[in-house]
Design a protein around this motif. Structure first.
Motif, mmCIF file in Angstrom:
data_model
loop_
_atom_site.group_PDB
_atom_site.id
_atom_site.type_symbol
_atom_site.label_atom_id
_atom_site.label_comp_id
_atom_site.label_asym_id
_atom_site.label_seq_id
_atom_site.Cartn_x
_atom_site.Cartn_y
_atom_site.Cartn_z
ATOM 1 N N LYS A 128 0.688 -1.092 -0.121
ATOM 2 C CA LYS A 128 0.003 0.024 -0.108
ATOM 3 C C LYS A 128 0.821 1.329 0.077
ATOM 4 O O LYS A 128 0.588 1.983 -0.609
ATOM 5 N N ARG A 129 2.089 1.187 0.482
ATOM 6 C CA ARG A 129 2.877 2.390 0.585
ATOM 7 C C ARG A 129 3.405 2.631 -0.752
ATOM 8 O O ARG A 129 3.773 3.866 -0.892
ATOM 9 N N ILE A 130 3.678 1.705 -1.781
ATOM 10 C CA ILE A 130 3.911 2.151 -2.974
ATOM 11 C C ILE A 130 2.909 2.370 -3.857
ATOM 12 O O ILE A 130 3.202 2.746 -4.963
ATOM 13 N N ASP A 131 1.700 2.270 -3.350
ATOM 14 C CA ASP A 131 0.474 2.225 -4.307
ATOM 15 C C ASP A 131 0.182 3.975 -4.841
ATOM 16 O O ASP A 131 -0.427 4.102 -5.852
ATOM 17 N N ARG A 132 0.852 4.634 -4.044
ATOM 18 C CA ARG A 132 0.529 6.050 -4.384
ATOM 19 C C ARG A 132 1.602 6.551 -5.624
ATOM 20 O O ARG A 132 1.689 7.975 -5.764
ATOM 21 N N PHE A 133 2.465 5.708 -6.097
ATOM 22 C CA PHE A 133 3.463 6.330 -6.807
ATOM 23 C C PHE A 133 3.023 6.384 -8.496
ATOM 24 O O PHE A 133 3.796 6.347 -9.323
ATOM 25 N N GLY A 134 1.879 6.047 -8.503
ATOM 26 C CA GLY A 134 1.308 5.872 -10.111
ATOM 27 C C GLY A 134 1.999 4.831 -10.995
ATOM 28 O O GLY A 134 2.261 5.246 -12.076
ATOM 29 N N LEU A 135 2.125 3.689 -10.556
ATOM 30 C CA LEU A 135 2.940 2.731 -11.267
ATOM 31 C C LEU A 135 1.768 2.264 -12.488
ATOM 32 O O LEU A 135 0.711 2.235 -11.885
ATOM 33 N N VAL A 136 2.212 2.200 -13.517
ATOM 34 C CA VAL A 136 1.227 1.630 -14.525
ATOM 35 C C VAL A 136 0.798 0.261 -14.396
ATOM 36 O O VAL A 136 -0.490 -0.138 -14.763
ATOM 37 N N TYR A 137 1.619 -0.543 -13.480
ATOM 38 C CA TYR A 137 1.115 -1.815 -12.666
ATOM 39 C C TYR A 137 2.366 -2.230 -11.983
ATOM 40 O O TYR A 137 3.390 -1.943 -11.923
ATOM 41 N N LEU A 138 1.634 -3.285 -11.126
ATOM 42 C CA LEU A 138 2.811 -3.926 -10.287
ATOM 43 C C LEU A 138 2.745 -5.217 -10.583
ATOM 44 O O LEU A 138 1.873 -6.168 -10.860
ATOM 45 N N GLU A 139 3.883 -5.804 -11.116
ATOM 46 C CA GLU A 139 3.991 -7.185 -11.688
ATOM 47 C C GLU A 139 4.375 -8.345 -10.796
ATOM 48 O O GLU A 139 5.381 -8.030 -9.900
ATOM 49 N N GLN A 140 3.437 -9.255 -10.794
ATOM 50 C CA GLN A 140 3.774 -10.404 -10.188
ATOM 51 C C GLN A 140 4.223 -10.269 -8.362
ATOM 52 O O GLN A 140 5.199 -10.714 -7.930
ATOM 53 N N PRO A 141 3.184 -9.560 -7.647
ATOM 54 C CA PRO A 141 3.744 -9.368 -6.230
ATOM 55 C C PRO A 141 3.662 -10.666 -5.533
ATOM 56 O O PRO A 141 4.482 -10.982 -4.935
ATOM 57 N N LEU A 142 2.793 -11.733 -5.701
ATOM 58 C CA LEU A 142 2.441 -12.819 -4.855
ATOM 59 C C LEU A 142 3.039 -14.137 -5.619
ATOM 60 O O LEU A 142 3.641 -14.239 -6.544
ATOM 61 N N GLU A 143 2.810 -15.134 -4.684
ATOM 62 C CA GLU A 143 3.218 -16.515 -5.027
ATOM 63 C C GLU A 143 3.353 -16.728 -6.486
ATOM 64 O O GLU A 143 2.078 -16.520 -7.245
ATOM 65 N N HIS A 144 4.070 -17.395 -6.962
ATOM 66 C CA HIS A 144 4.221 -17.542 -8.521
ATOM 67 C C HIS A 144 3.129 -18.476 -9.271
ATOM 68 O O HIS A 144 3.005 -18.209 -10.391
ATOM 69 N N ASP A 145 2.265 -19.201 -8.339
ATOM 70 C CA ASP A 145 1.151 -19.828 -9.105
ATOM 71 C C ASP A 145 -0.106 -19.434 -8.460
ATOM 72 O O ASP A 145 -1.191 -20.085 -8.783
#
Ligand code: OSB
Ligand code: MG
Length: 361
Positions: A196-213
């Motif tokens: 949530k702390r990096i949610d305010r940086f306007g990233l176009v997307y966050l890639e694969q944050p969680l478990e690989h499958d």
């Protein structure tokens, strides 16, 4: 008719670090198939160890030699190859290497560029860059160079506990660039406060944050963040893509033909995602000029709407095994004119970079 697989070792200009490890050289399996005066190529995107996925160079060599070569011998169309190897569970990277070689083979047989066989193309691919994990000052310098060179999107790799510092420092210096972050599965839902702390940086997307499958927790996370989720590792089949879209696990998909078993499945995933309002782009696996030429053709399709990780290979290698490496102009790259993947191999350098070679038939 012949089929040969070679292990080619190319040192990286700088080690490439992700949350799952550091690689100092690319160890690529290069496939060469000869028949009726045609030479077709492929590249398997596995590496030395099973870290990005369970496949590695040894497992893919085994699957290609002992389970796929007999199918290749019949020179099926890529679509038929997928059907004829459906009974082999998983091992998508091994399958993709042979399936994509067949796209090259049949395109060359028809005397046309690979991209023509894939579908309507823009004529160029929009290019983004993937920056490995480094000290913030090194990353800042690399971002500055990337912006200067005209890349259309910058992606930084992040690691658990260090995400805030890196994303904040890049955003502070470059408030307006299209920026994304790739976690390569280093978080769990327990890390929600950090995400949530990096949610305010306007990233176009966050890639694969969680478990690989995982899909379910990504769907839960997506509800908590304003940043769209992009899935890479988790989308290992057309069915997985359908499930992910259905439960809202992602809005964006990183299409890696290697991870999906080749172009036949990649086309299906791209069409499915776009039909449901999702976005797709073409990822990379640090390929040599052979693998890159497949990726750039796919990335130029009209179906693909976001810039990919198809940076020119002088980012990674002092010298590539092709004599006609891609050049980027205005953040764009044109697919090779063919026939097929249209690479001009540097035979001498390829031979001197080959550590081992297997004649399959
Ligand atoms: O997660 O996209 C990834 C490289 C190796 C393994 C996984 C990934 C990557 C990259 C490199 O991001 C992108 C490239 O090939 O330039
Ligand atoms: Mg990724």
């Amino acid at each position: 008719m012949s089929f040969k697989i070679s292990l080619v070792k190319l040192p990286f200009l700088a080690p490439f670090t992700t949350s799952f490890g550091t690689e100092a050289e690319r160890q690529a399996l290069i496939l060469e198939f000869k028949s009726e005066g045609i030479r077709a190529f492929g590249e398997c995107v596995t590496s030395e160890g099973p870290f990005y996925s369970y496949e590695d160079n040894q497992t893919s060599l085994h699957v290609m030699r002992d389970h796929l070569a007999s199918v290749l011998k019949k020179k099926p169309t890529p679509e038929d190859f997928v059907m004829q190897t459906e009974h082999i569970r998983g091992h998508n990277m091994a399958k993709a290497a042979v399936e994509m070689l067949l796209w090259d083979y049949h395109s060359k047989l028809a005397g046309r560029p690979l991209v023509r066989a894939l579908g309507p193309s823009k004529g160029y691919a929009d290019v983004g860059i993937s920056l490995g994990i480094d000290k913030p000052e090194v990353t800042l310098e690399r971002v500055a160079q990337a912006v200067e060179r005209g890349y259309k999107r910058v992606k930084v790799k992040i690691d658990r506990g260090k995400e805030y510092e890196i994303v904040r420092s890049v955003r502070d210096s470059f408030p307006d660039i299209p920026l994304s972050a790739d976690a390569n599965s280093c978080y769990t839902l327990k890390d929600l406060p950090a995400l949530k702390r990096i949610d305010r940086f306007g990233l176009v997307y966050l890639e694969q944050p969680l478990e690989h499958d995982d899909l379910l927790d990504h769907a839960r996370l997506a509800k908590e963040l304003s940043t769209p989720i992009c899935l890479d590792e988790s989308i290992s089949s057309v069915e997985k893509a359908r499930h992910a879209i259905e439960i809202g696990a992602c809005k964006v998909i990183n299409i890696k033909p290697g991870r999906l078993g080749g172009f036949t499945n990649s086309l299906k995933v791209a069409k499915l995602a776009r039909k449901h309002g999702g976005h797709v782009w073409v990822g990379g696996m640090l390929e040599t000029g052979i693998g890159r030429s497949f990726n750039v053709s796919f990335a130029s399709l009209k179906l693909v709407d976001y810039p990919g990780d198809t940076s020119p290979n002088d980012k990674y290698f002092a010298r590539d095994i092709v004599k006609n490496p891609f050049v980027m102009k205005d953040g764009r790259m044109r697919p090779n004119a063919g026939p097929g993947i249209g690479v001009d191999l540097d035979e001498g350098f390829l031979a001197s970079s080959t550590a081992e070679s297997w004649k399959i038939f």
